[in-house]
Design an enzyme around this catalytic site. Structure first.
Site, PDB file in Angstrom:
ATOM      1  N   TYR A  60       0.853  -1.243  -0.019  1.00 20.24           N
ATOM      2  CA  TYR A  60      -0.080   0.133  -0.062  1.00 20.24           C
ATOM      3  C   TYR A  60       0.941   1.235   0.060  1.00 20.24           C
ATOM      4  O   TYR A  60       0.242   2.306  -0.563  1.00 20.24           O
ATOM      5  CB  TYR A  60      -0.895   0.075   1.373  1.00 20.24           C
ATOM      6  N   ASP A 110      -3.674  -5.033   2.976  1.00 18.36           N
ATOM      7  CA  ASP A 110      -2.744  -3.872   2.524  1.00 18.36           C
ATOM      8  C   ASP A 110      -2.451  -4.149   1.051  1.00 18.36           C
ATOM      9  O   ASP A 110      -2.271  -3.049   0.333  1.00 18.36           O
ATOM     10  CB  ASP A 110      -1.595  -4.011   3.263  1.00 18.36           C
ATOM     11  N   LYS A 155      -5.906  -9.359   7.840  1.00 19.37           N
ATOM     12  CA  LYS A 155      -4.996 -10.172   7.130  1.00 19.37           C
ATOM     13  C   LYS A 155      -5.494 -11.631   7.640  1.00 19.37           C
ATOM     14  O   LYS A 155      -6.114 -11.803   8.653  1.00 19.37           O
ATOM     15  CB  LYS A 155      -3.640 -10.341   7.584  1.00 19.37           C
ATOM     16  N   TYR A 158      -4.283 -12.280  11.005  1.00 20.10           N
ATOM     17  CA  TYR A 158      -4.673 -11.659  12.129  1.00 20.10           C
ATOM     18  C   TYR A 158      -6.277 -12.148  12.092  1.00 20.10           C
ATOM     19  O   TYR A 158      -6.992 -11.331  11.624  1.00 20.10           O
ATOM     20  CB  TYR A 158      -4.683 -10.284  11.837  1.00 20.10           C
ATOM     21  N   ASP A 165      -6.916   1.034   9.699  1.00 18.18           N
ATOM     22  CA  ASP A 165      -6.271   1.077   8.580  1.00 18.18           C
ATOM     23  C   ASP A 165      -6.838   0.412   7.330  1.00 18.18           C
ATOM     24  O   ASP A 165      -6.753   0.473   6.000  1.00 18.18           O
ATOM     25  CB  ASP A 165      -4.719   0.254   8.741  1.00 18.18           C
ATOM     26  N   ARG A 235      -2.776   7.878  13.055  1.00 16.52           N
ATOM     27  CA  ARG A 235      -2.524   7.541  11.832  1.00 16.52           C
ATOM     28  C   ARG A 235      -3.787   6.745  11.244  1.00 16.52           C
ATOM     29  O   ARG A 235      -4.079   6.772  10.167  1.00 16.52           O
ATOM     30  CB  ARG A 235      -1.138   6.879  11.241  1.00 16.52           C
ATOM     31  N   SER A 236      -4.096   5.652  12.210  1.00 12.41           N
ATOM     32  CA  SER A 236      -5.333   4.672  11.970  1.00 12.41           C
ATOM     33  C   SER A 236      -6.547   5.457  11.730  1.00 12.41           C
ATOM     34  O   SER A 236      -7.193   5.326  10.843  1.00 12.41           O
ATOM     35  CB  SER A 236      -5.479   3.776  12.971  1.00 12.41           C
TER      36      SER A 236
END
Length: 694
Positions: A60, A110, A155, A158, A165, A235-236
């Protein structure tokens, strides 16, 4: 480079020394964006190196740099930026559409964002492998593991987890796919992703969202009751804000969940203002703990919020004061985290390198963890959003504002155009606020280098009702004629028009006949996300040799409603027939390199329309080509008509390649039409078509 360096030195000096907020011009913003992009190329000769990689990687981070580079190219025409992205794409994407080092079986969301730039690149420089790569990434979403409510796992490694994100990683790509492949039903799934994560991660006390949610509550970082991670990471939230504004831009206005997403975007944006640093107008690494030891003003998130605020205000999703907030953040970043290097490049400092949850070694989501991750310079997660934020600020910095309510400089478009100096060498931007402007607009050749940008094509409408047989107001024995009936008449070079509806409201009938919405000539003309409404002869691409690009436009009409002599490229456009008749009537001059080229367009029709030809030759050397378009059932099996000119069958060039839909089979096409070969496709990219002399 020296000219840009001098301008930037003056700009940054002004920002550093000015006690109040300086008033930057659109040229200032464009110069800054272009130099930031040039600096990226100096620091990383190969785009894949931009995330401090030693080996090529598809991710990304590279996608957001590629996307920002293409946007600068579209605004400035800097060919080196386009070549930089093309080189990256052609290195990774194989002829069959497979992507080097990409492994779909990992279901890493991502990787989807790594291909978001391909939609734009394919419109500029189309290649079959780009389209195949887009389809490959779309296939990952088809089988991406989901939570019990349908939310994408971040993912495969995960399981049962959604991260903020991930909304940026998948949804802007998904929305562009839904838009450009004419699959609006996919927005149901897109909305589901936002509503699911917001329902589980929204904190009612702050109005912000926690970084992640674990449905299974197996992770050590997950709250035992809510499954949420323990902290707000800026940032998220930045990824979340950018995902929301990018999707809202494309989401159909009548979608039942659109207002829900809009409310989320407005809530988060308002909440973020409470935690902005007053001096720098930036945000902290840990959003809500500015005084925590070790916390710092973080560049990547600040750039993301700047972009989301500026774009949200421009599109009307946020109140106009958010544009001021975005300018303040940009200025604060220039003073605080932009470094002017001795080699003339720019650097962005104070960037968090990375942050996540779980994994090995285990990341527990604590305050201490987020503050322990490395801080570095020129992180692509900051460079890309800062470039795009700067371009948004440039778009909003109009030279002239048109508003019917009197809040702008003029209340009519014609008065605004008249005010532009003749033969001005620098670009003039006219911003048009929402309204229905009942006027005939004439843009003469002397008004070159002009941009006209509306807030939204659905609410910003230019309309007039002349028609060809209407008596001339000057000569009693003459009529206006087809050319004189146009609502918009332009012969200016280097014209750019965005987010505007151009309508001829004369209607249809025995005495009305031709009634043109837009009469377009001039060299290098671009219409983007515009609507052309009319009946017979809606869009007149008048001048031979004129180079015209229509991108993501809607064009409707009855007979020959796209006609003329120009070289015109239509990318991702919606072409709608309202009558059993003909779509195009090209009059391509003999010897001209091309006529009409339709790439990835969607051809539809009213329910009772079932017999439509793709085109007929107004002049004997007409050229019209449809490539990778979706042709509805209203397209006749023979496809093309000779306008009762048998000799034209030998002189015209009508061709197709790779079209889909019920009207696409070619086995019953007229014998004098052509099917392109794959090797011929390289001639039919927007770049090649619109640069015939290169």
């Amino acid at each position: 480079m020296r000219k840009h360096t001098t301008i930037l030195a003056c700009l940054i000096f002004a920002l550093l020394s000015c006690s109040s907020e300086p008033e930057l011009t659109r040229k200032d913003y464009l110069t800054f964006a272009e130099q930031l992009a040039r600096s990226q190329m100096v620091h990383n000769p190969e785009l894949w190196q931009s995330d401090f990689q030693q080996k090529p990687k598809w991710d990304y981070t590279h996608g957001i740099i590629a996307n920002s580079m293409l946007e600068v190219y579209l605004q400035t025409g800097n060919d080196s930026l386009l070549r930089y992205v093309q080189q990256f794409a052609d290195f990774f994407i194989l002829p069959d559409g497979n992507i080097k080092v990409y492994d779909q079986s990992k279901y890493n969301i991502d990787h989807i964002a790594g291909g978001n730039f391909l939609f734009t690149l394919d419109r500029i420089s189309s290649k079959p492998e780009y389209r195949k790569a887009i389809t490959l990434l779309r296939q990952q979403l088809l089988s991406q593991p989901r939570t019990s409510e349908g939310g994408f796992w971040h993912k495969k490694v995960y399981p049962n987890q959604m991260w903020l994100d991930g909304l940026y990683m998948a949804e802007p790509f998904y929305a562009r796919y839904a838009t450009e492949y004419n699959q609006p039903e996919l927005f149901d799934d897109i909305a589901l992703q936002f509503l699911t994560i917001d329902r589980h991660t929204c904190d009612p006390l702050t109005g912000l969202n926690y970084h992640a949610w674990d449905e299974s509550i197996d992770q050590l970082w997950a709250d035992p009751e809510t499954g949420c991670s323990p902290n707000f990471w800026s940032r998220s939230l930045g990824w979340y804000e950018m995902a929301l504004v990018d999707v809202l831009e494309l989401m159909p206005e009548d979608h039942p969940q659109r207002n829900d997403l809009l409310r989320i975007f407005q809530r988060v944006s308002k909440a973020l203002l409470k935690y902005r640093d007053k001096e720098s107008s930036m945000w902290w690494q840990l959003t809500v703990f500015p005084r925590l030891e070790g916390n710092y003003l973080e560049s990547t998130a600040s750039a993301m919020f700047c972009y989301a605020f500026a774009k949200g205000a421009r599109l009307g999703f946020l109140p106009e004061e958010y544009l001021t907030y975005a300018r303040q953040t940009f200025n604060g970043m220039c003073r605080t985290v932009i470094r002017f290097n001795t080699d003339g490049t720019l650097s962005l400092t104070q960037c968090c390198a990375v942050a996540g949850l779980g994994g090995v070694p285990y990341r527990d989501g604590s305050c201490q963890y987020y503050l322990s991750e490395p801080v570095r310079e020129d992180d692509p997660k900051g460079i890309g959003p800062l470039i795009m934020a700067t371009l948004e600020l440039a778009k909003s910095q109009a030279d002239i504002i048109v508003a019917q309510d009197g809040s702008g400089d003029f209340t009519t478009l014609q008065a605004a155009v008249n005010a532009v100096p003749d033969y001005r060498k620098s670009r003039t931007l006219i911003r048009v606020k929402p309204g229905v402007y009942h006027e005939k607009l004439i843009i003469p050749a002397s008004k070159e280098n002009l941009s006209i940008i509306g807030d939204n094509a659905a609410t910003t409408v230019l309309t007039f009702g002349n028609y060809a047989k209407l008596p001339s107001p000057l000569y009693s024995d003459e009529t206006l004629g087809t050319s004189g009936s146009a609502t918009l008449y332009t012969s200016a070079d280097n014209l750019y028009v965005e987010n505007l509806t151009i309508c001829n409201s004369a209607g249809e009938g025995k005495h009305i006949s031709q009634a043109v919405a837009a009469h377009v000539s001039g060299r290098h003309v671009v219409f983007r996300r515009c609507r052309f409404l009319g009946n017979q002869d809606t869009l007149y691409t008048y001048e031979k040799g004129s180079l015209q690009w229509y991108d993501q436009c809607y064009i409707e009409g009855t007979t020959d409603f796209i006609f003329g002599s120009s070289i015109a490229v239509f990318t991702a456009c919606h072409i709608h027939s309202k009558k059993n008749s003909y779509v195009t009537a090209a009059s391509t001059p003999q010897g001209q390199s091309s006529g009409y080229t339709f790439l990835y367009c969607d051809l539809t029709a009213d329910p009772d329309v079932t017999q439509v030809y793709l085109g007929r030759p107004w002049r004997p050397y007409a050229q019209t080509v449809f490539i990778h378009c979706r042709l509805g059932a209203h397209i006749r099996p023979e496809g093309w008509h000779n306008w009762n000119k048998p000799d034209a069958e030998y002189s015209t060039f009508y061709a197709e390649y790779g079209n889909t839909g019920e009207g696409s089979p070619t086995d019953m096409r007229v014998s004098w039409a052509h099917i392109l070969t794959e090797s011929q496709l390289t001639n039919y990219t927007p770049w090649n078509l619109l640069h015939p002399d290169k």
